[in-house]
Design a protein around this motif. Structure first.
Motif, PDB file in Angstrom:
ATOM      1  N   LYS A 124       0.837  -1.203   0.000  1.00 44.73           N
ATOM      2  CA  LYS A 124       0.000   0.000   0.000  1.00 44.73           C
ATOM      3  C   LYS A 124       0.868   1.247   0.000  1.00 44.73           C
ATOM      4  N   GLN A 155       0.891   4.326  -2.920  1.00 45.02           N
ATOM      5  CA  GLN A 155       0.691   5.738  -2.619  1.00 45.02           C
ATOM      6  C   GLN A 155       1.935   6.564  -2.961  1.00 45.02           C
ATOM      7  N   ASP A 170       1.042   0.400   7.256  1.00 43.77           N
ATOM      8  CA  ASP A 170       0.063   0.861   8.240  1.00 43.77           C
ATOM      9  C   ASP A 170      -0.021   2.382   8.303  1.00 43.77           C
ATOM     10  N   ASP A 171       0.939   3.077   7.673  1.00 40.80           N
ATOM     11  CA  ASP A 171       0.963   4.537   7.706  1.00 40.80           C
ATOM     12  C   ASP A 171       0.060   5.162   6.646  1.00 40.80           C
ATOM     13  N   VAL A 172      -0.400   4.360   5.688  1.00 40.73           N
ATOM     14  CA  VAL A 172      -1.177   4.916   4.583  1.00 40.73           C
ATOM     15  C   VAL A 172      -2.554   4.279   4.546  1.00 40.73           C
ATOM     16  N   ASN A 173      -3.492   5.024   3.994  1.00 39.01           N
ATOM     17  CA  ASN A 173      -4.848   4.516   3.852  1.00 39.01           C
ATOM     18  C   ASN A 173      -4.954   3.668   2.601  1.00 39.01           C
ATOM     19  N   GLY A 174      -5.915   2.771   2.624  1.00 34.95           N
ATOM     20  CA  GLY A 174      -6.123   1.927   1.451  1.00 34.95           C
ATOM     21  C   GLY A 174      -6.592   0.556   1.867  1.00 34.95           C
TER      22      GLY A 174
END
Length: 278
Positions: A23, A27, A211-215
Motif C-alpha cells: 500500500k 501511494q 500501516d501509515d497509509v490509507n487503502g
C-alpha cells in the motif's frame, strides 16, 4: 558468459513490479505520502546509503570496485541528511535507533558483503540503488512536492544529481563499468543472486510503512488491475518528462501524443528502479 549488466536486467525482470503490492508503494508512486511518513522512510534510506557508501569508500582502491566508485556524482548520504532535517527537524539522528527488523536485515546484507572474501558483491547494492536513483526520481519528487505543497527545490535533495549532466549517458557508463569487472562466472552469479535478495529486503522495508497509509486490502485481481493502471499513469509521466528533456536539447521538437507500448514498459521499468527495483 553473458554480460553482467544484461544478466542483471534479464534475471530480475520478474521482480520489477512486486513492490507495488505494498500500500505504501502504491501511494508513494502517486506522490500521496505525508511529510511525516516520508520523513520516516528517509530514515530507512539513510541506513542503507550510509552503510553502502562507507563500504564503497573503504574499497575505493579495490581493483574491481573502484570501477563503480563515483562519490562526486552518486553519493547520497549528505543529501539525505539535508532532507532528514527538513522533514524531521534538527534532532533527526535520534530516530536512527532502534533499527527496525527490515532496516537491520538490509544493513546486515551490506556489511556481510563488505566483510566477505569477495567484496565485489557490493556491486549488487551499488547497482540496485544508484541506477534506481538516476531513473525517474524527479517524477516522484515533483509529485511529492505537489501533494504536500512543498516549495520547489526543498525536501527532495536526495533526487538531485547536480554533478551529472546527462543521466542516461551516465547510466550507460555505469553499466559498462559493471561489465568491465574481472570476475569469475561463479562470482557473477553470486552478484545476481545478491540483487535478487536485495529486492526482497526492499519489499520488506516497504511493508513496514503499509500501516501509515490509507487503502483497502486488495485481492490479487484488484492488485493486478491497480498495478496496470499505475504503470500506464507513471510511464506516461516519465515519458512526458523524457520528452521535455529532449525538447530542451532539440528546440522545436514536439512532445508525442502517444507512446508505443514497448516504450512505456521500458520507462515503467526505469521508474521502478527509482525505489530500488532496478
Amino acid at each position: 558468459m553473458v554480460l553482467l549488466s544484461v544478466q542483471l536486467k534479464e534475471d530480475t525482470k520478474h521482480l520489477h513490479t512486486q513492490g507495488l503490492r505494498s500500500k505504501f508503494m502504491r501511494q508513494f508512486f502517486k506522490g500521496e505520502i505525508s511529510p511525516t511518513t516520508y520523513g520516516r522512510f528517509l530514515i530507512s534510506l539513510y541506513h542503507i546509503y550510509s552503510n553502502l557508501e562507507r563500504a564503497l569508500d573503504h574499497y575505493k582502491d579495490h581493483q574491481q570496485l573502484s570501477l563503480l566508485y563515483f562519490p562526486k556524482e552518486l553519493s547520497r548520504t549528505a543529501l539525505l541528511e539535508r532532507d532528514l532535517e527538513f522533514y524531521n527537524g534538527p534532532d533527526w539522528r535520534e530516530m536512527l535507533t532502534p533499527t527496525s527488523p527490515a532496516q537491520q536485515a538490509y544493513i546486515n546484507a551490506i556489511q556481510r558483503c563488505a566483510t566477505s572474501p569477495t567484496p565485489e558483491l557490493l556491486a549488487a547494492h551499488a547497482y540496485i540503488r544508484y541506477l534506481g536513483d538516476l531513473s525517474g526520481g524527479q517524477i516522484l519528487a515533483k509529485r511529492l512536492q505537489k501533494f504536500n505543497d512543498i516549495p520547489e527545490g526543498q525536501g527532495v535533495s536526495f533526487y538531485q544529481f547536480d554533478a551529472i549532466e546527462d543521466t542516461d549517458a551516465f547510466k550507460d557508463v555505469f553499466r559498462k563499468r559493471l561489465n568491465m569487472m574481472e570476475i569469475s562466472d561463479e562470482l557473477q552469479q553470486q552478484i545476481v543472486d545478491e540483487v535478487k535478495e536485495t529486492y526482497h529486503k526492499t519489499f520488506a522495508i516497504f511493508s513496514e510503512f503499509d500501516d501509515d497509509v490509507n487503502g483497502p486490502t486488495m485481492t490479487e485481481q484488484e492488485q493486478a488491475e491497480q498495478m496496470t493502471a499505475m504503470r500506464k499513469d507513471m510511464a506516461k509521466a516519465v515519458a512526458e518528462e523524457h520528452a521535455r528533456k529532449q525538447a530542451l536539447k532539440s528546440p522545436g521538437q514536439n512532445m508525442p501524443d502517444s507512446w508505443p507500448n514497448w516504450q512505456l514498459t521500458t520507462l515503467w521499468h526505469s521508474l521502478t528502479r527509482t525505489v530500488g527495483l532496478s
